[in-house]
Design a protein around this motif. Structure first.
Motif: not given
Ligand code: SF4
Ligand code: SF4
Length: 153
Positions: A29-35, A48-53, A55-61, A124-128
């Motif tokens: 999920g690291l490529c789903c983080l804003n840079k 650590s700001v993730a894409c709106r899609l 899921d921070g818990s499952s780390c899945r789109c 990225a699971r659990g830290r976004t």
């Protein structure tokens, strides 16, 4: 006994079949983080700001099939893009295969378990935090270096 070499060590990225290609993704999920990119140096830093899609818990789109209609700048990786994108994390399966390096022990193609990328603390699971909860002007308050962490191979 005949041992066959792993496909990611014997094939170039543009020689992989679709199933092999998909399997190289470790689900970090690291490529789903804003840079954020430094205008002067071009240096890219992860937040650590993730894409709106994501899921921070499952780390899945949460809408993988339709993701590009909803998030137009979602990167659909191809062998050419893997060559061109400078910011892929050092643990990314595509980057490792491109560079002729072996995968880490926690990659599911090695461990046989898609949970090990999370257990090893790579993902990225659990830290976004979702980009829906942070003003874009505040993204710089969320800079992180853990997406560059590389564990034991
Ligand atoms: S950084 Fe690479 S391995 Fe991780 S989710 Fe993105 S494409 Fe997959
Ligand atoms: S749309 Fe899905 S795959 Fe694309 S960056 Fe967002 S969460 Fe990741």
């Amino acid at each position: 006994m005949i041992m066959t070499e792993a496909f990611w060590k014997t094939k170039r990225l543009d020689e992989l079949n679709p199933q092999e290609w998909e399997s190289l993704c470790d689900g970090c999920g690291l490529c789903c983080l804003n840079k954020l990119e430094d205008w002067d140096t071009g240096e890219v830093a992860f937040t650590s700001v993730a894409c709106r899609l994501l899921d921070g818990s499952s780390c899945r789109c949460t809408n993988y099939p339709n993701r590009q209609a909803i998030v137009p700048d979602c990167i659909q990786l191809t062998p050419t893009e893997v060559d061109e994108i400078s910011w892929l994390p050092p643990t990314c399966g595509y980057r490792l295969a491109r560079d002729g390096e072996d995968l880490y022990w926690w990659h599911h193609l090695i461990s046989g378990d898609r949970e090990t990328v999370h257990q090893a603390g790579i993902s990225a699971r659990g830290r976004t935090v979702s980009e829906t909860e942070v003003d874009v002007d505040d993204f710089e308050d969320y800079l992180v270096d853990w997406p560059l962490t590389v564990g034991q191979r």
